[in-house]
Design a protein around this motif. Structure first.
Motif, short mmCIF file in Angstrom:
data_model
loop_
_atom_site.label_atom_id
_atom_site.label_comp_id
_atom_site.label_asym_id
_atom_site.label_seq_id
_atom_site.Cartn_x
_atom_site.Cartn_y
_atom_site.Cartn_z
N ALA A 95 -52.42 -6.10 -16.07
CA ALA A 95 -52.97 -6.70 -14.85
C ALA A 95 -52.19 -7.93 -14.44
O ALA A 95 -51.89 -8.80 -15.26
CB ALA A 95 -54.45 -7.04 -15.06
N ARG A 96 -51.87 -8.03 -13.17
CA ARG A 96 -51.10 -9.16 -12.66
C ARG A 96 -51.99 -10.35 -12.38
O ARG A 96 -51.62 -11.48 -12.66
CB ARG A 96 -50.35 -8.74 -11.39
CG ARG A 96 -49.41 -7.56 -11.60
CD ARG A 96 -48.88 -7.02 -10.29
NE ARG A 96 -48.02 -7.96 -9.61
CZ ARG A 96 -46.70 -8.06 -9.80
NH1 ARG A 96 -46.11 -7.26 -10.65
NH2 ARG A 96 -46.00 -8.95 -9.14
N ARG A 97 -53.16 -10.11 -11.82
CA ARG A 97 -54.12 -11.18 -11.53
C ARG A 97 -55.07 -11.31 -12.70
O ARG A 97 -56.03 -10.55 -12.84
CB ARG A 97 -54.88 -10.85 -10.24
CG ARG A 97 -54.03 -10.79 -8.99
CD ARG A 97 -53.62 -12.20 -8.56
NE ARG A 97 -54.79 -13.03 -8.30
CZ ARG A 97 -55.44 -13.08 -7.15
NH1 ARG A 97 -55.02 -12.32 -6.13
NH2 ARG A 97 -56.49 -13.87 -6.99
N GLY A 126 -55.57 -15.08 -20.48
CA GLY A 126 -54.29 -15.59 -19.98
C GLY A 126 -54.34 -16.03 -18.53
O GLY A 126 -53.35 -15.90 -17.80
N MET A 127 -55.48 -16.59 -18.11
CA MET A 127 -55.64 -16.97 -16.70
C MET A 127 -54.79 -18.18 -16.32
O MET A 127 -54.54 -18.41 -15.13
CB MET A 127 -57.12 -17.23 -16.40
CG MET A 127 -57.95 -15.95 -16.34
SD MET A 127 -59.65 -16.26 -15.80
CE MET A 127 -60.37 -16.84 -17.32
N ASP A 128 -54.40 -18.97 -17.29
CA ASP A 128 -53.60 -20.16 -17.00
C ASP A 128 -52.11 -19.93 -17.20
O ASP A 128 -51.32 -20.87 -17.13
CB ASP A 128 -54.07 -21.33 -17.88
CG ASP A 128 -55.51 -21.72 -17.62
OD1 ASP A 128 -55.93 -21.64 -16.45
OD2 ASP A 128 -56.22 -22.09 -18.57
N GLU A 136 -62.93 -22.33 -21.71
CA GLU A 136 -61.51 -22.46 -22.05
C GLU A 136 -61.04 -21.33 -22.94
O GLU A 136 -59.91 -20.84 -22.80
CB GLU A 136 -61.26 -23.81 -22.72
CG GLU A 136 -61.45 -25.01 -21.81
CD GLU A 136 -60.45 -25.00 -20.66
OE1 GLU A 136 -59.31 -24.54 -20.85
OE2 GLU A 136 -60.83 -25.44 -19.55
N ALA A 137 -61.90 -20.93 -23.88
CA ALA A 137 -61.55 -19.82 -24.78
C ALA A 137 -61.36 -18.53 -23.99
O ALA A 137 -60.42 -17.76 -24.25
CB ALA A 137 -62.61 -19.65 -25.84
N LEU A 138 -62.26 -18.27 -23.03
CA LEU A 138 -62.13 -17.06 -22.21
C LEU A 138 -60.87 -17.11 -21.34
O LEU A 138 -60.18 -16.11 -21.19
CB LEU A 138 -63.37 -16.89 -21.34
CG LEU A 138 -64.65 -16.43 -22.05
CD1 LEU A 138 -65.82 -16.41 -21.08
CD2 LEU A 138 -64.46 -15.05 -22.67
N ARG A 139 -60.60 -18.27 -20.78
CA ARG A 139 -59.40 -18.40 -19.97
C ARG A 139 -58.14 -18.17 -20.81
O ARG A 139 -57.18 -17.54 -20.36
CB ARG A 139 -59.35 -19.78 -19.32
CG ARG A 139 -60.45 -20.03 -18.30
CD ARG A 139 -60.26 -21.37 -17.60
NE ARG A 139 -59.06 -21.37 -16.77
CZ ARG A 139 -59.03 -20.92 -15.52
NH1 ARG A 139 -60.13 -20.45 -14.96
NH2 ARG A 139 -57.91 -20.95 -14.83
#
Length: 419
Positions: free
Chosen positions: A121-123, A10-12, A3-6
């Motif tokens: 980065a967009r993705r 900013g993956m979410d 969760e910290a890495l996400r």
């Protein structure tokens, strides 16, 4: 940990930062300046007798030129540039041309590639995988380079534990700094986008509220117009009946009644024409001849909690009877809105409501002696309402701070609408 890495990458998040379609002038300038500095260093080392034998000039210059070309597109293709530049180019140059990879200017090139990928980065999920791959490649390369140095120089290259501690901390600061600064830049862009969307939403809602206020104002003026026309029609009916009864026995009285009917008909039609195109809202109507009393009562009612409101009528009070229903109602409502603004947005302890009854126009002036209350700005809908109402009656309104102190609302209405 996941969760910290996400959250870090900013993956979410739904935010997608816009990237340019072609390199900007600033990107080109930065890439060229760093490339010129790196090439100048290569040529400088080649001119030193003790080092010239270890400098392979043209391959080094070619590697720098390739890095410059990639860096120029760092915001157009942020992920690809990071993988090719900070990953592939750094490892290849460090293995084949160590001088290129070790120069401070080239270290800035690799740093910018990783920073830009994190910022643009967009993705974001692909960014996390690509970053992990680059860091893994760097780690493998550092271990391999260290093992290679140990194997070819077992006697000369014997680093202590402090060497590895320093190497680890230096690389952690280098790559961590690039990722952290890029992450902050991406978050700042995201926050700016959220703020811009919020401002656009507030602006749209304010426009909607203004349109609703105008619509409500038109509906109220429609009620005012109904009352006014009904008043005129009732009088016309009475005068017409009187003329019919007096037609044979008292023709002069019948003629007077018909003249009154004519005048009232013209007045009703003129008022209808002046208001029909600008129907809008406020509150209950004040009857003809009662507007001055309503304004006086309004001043008395507003004189509370440290605010003293005085009312002054300049001119013949009988002239108020010539005001139409909608004109009288408009004066009361405008004065009411102006005094409400004084109470809400001013430090005034005294306000004046002055009505001037002239031959051609009726003036309303509301002034106060206060200063604006900080951070008390309203929506502006009250001013919109006043301007709409005055424009509907063919008048003018002037609102703004006074030259000395306080605020002034000045309204001029024509005494009679023109058919």
């Amino acid at each position: 940990m996941v969760e910290a890495l996400r959250g870090f990458f900013g993956m979410d998040e739904d935010f997608v930062r816009e990237t340019p379609r072609r390199p900007s002038l600033s990107d080109l300038v930065v890439a060229v300046v760093l490339g010129v500095i790196s090439m100048a260093l290569v040529l400088t080392y080649d001119g030193i007798a003790d080092l010239s034998g270890d400098v392979d000039v043209w391959p080094n210059l070619g590697a720098i030129a390739a890095a410059v070309a990639l860096l120029a597109y760092r915001r157009v293709f942020p992920l690809s540039v990071m993988v090719l530049l900070t990953g592939v180019h750094f490892v290849a140059a460090g293995s084949a041309w160590p001088l290129v990879a070790s120069m401070p200017s080239m270290q800035v090139v690799y740093f910018l590639a990783m920073y830009t990928a994190m910022a643009y980065a967009r993705r974001r999920d692909t960014l996390a995988l690509a970053t992990g791959a680059v860091l893994l490649a760097m780690m493998v390369w550092l271990v391999a380079a260290d093992s290679y140095q140990r194997s070819i120089n077992p006697d000369e290259f014997q680093p202590t534990a402090w060497y590895y501690v320093a190497t680890l901390l230096l690389n952690a600061a280098y790559f961590g700094g690039a990722l952290w600064l890029g992450r902050n830049a991406w978050r700042q862009a995201r926050d700016a986008d959220v703020l811009a969307q919020s401002q656009a939403l507030v602006k749209a809602q304010a426009q909607q509220l203004a349109e609703q206020a105008v619509l409500a104002e038109r509906l109220r003026i429609a009620r005012d117009l109904h009352d006014s026309v009904a008043h005129h029609i009732s009088l016309i009916g009475i005068q017409t009946a009187a003329a019919r009864r007096a037609m044979e026995s008292r023709p002069a009285a019948a003629a007077d009644a018909l003249r009154d009917v004519e005048d009232m008909s013209r007045s009703a039609v003129a008022e209808l024409r002046s208001l029909l195109g600008s129907l809008r809202d406020v509150s209950p109507t004040t009857g003809v001849g009662g507007s001055m009393e309503a304004l006086r009562a309004l001043a008395d009612e507003a004189s509370t909690d440290g605010l003293v409101v005085t009312f002054e009528l300049v001119g013949d009070p009988a002239g108020a009877d010539d005001l139409t229903t909608t004109q009288g109602g408009a004066l009361v409502r405008i004065a009411q809105e102006a005094l409400t603004n004084v109470r809400r947005h001013s430090t005034a302890d005294h306000a004046r409501v002055v009505v001037r009854l002239g031959d051609d126009c009726t003036e309303l002036e509301v002034t106060d002696d206060g200063l604006p209350v900080p951070r008390s700005g309203g929506s502006g809908l009250g001013h919109v309402g006043m301007r709409e109402r005055v424009a509907a009656l063919g008048g003018t309104v002037d609102m703004g701070p006074r030259s000395s102190r306080g605020y002034r609302v000045h309204v001029r209405l024509p005494r009679k609408a023109h058919a």
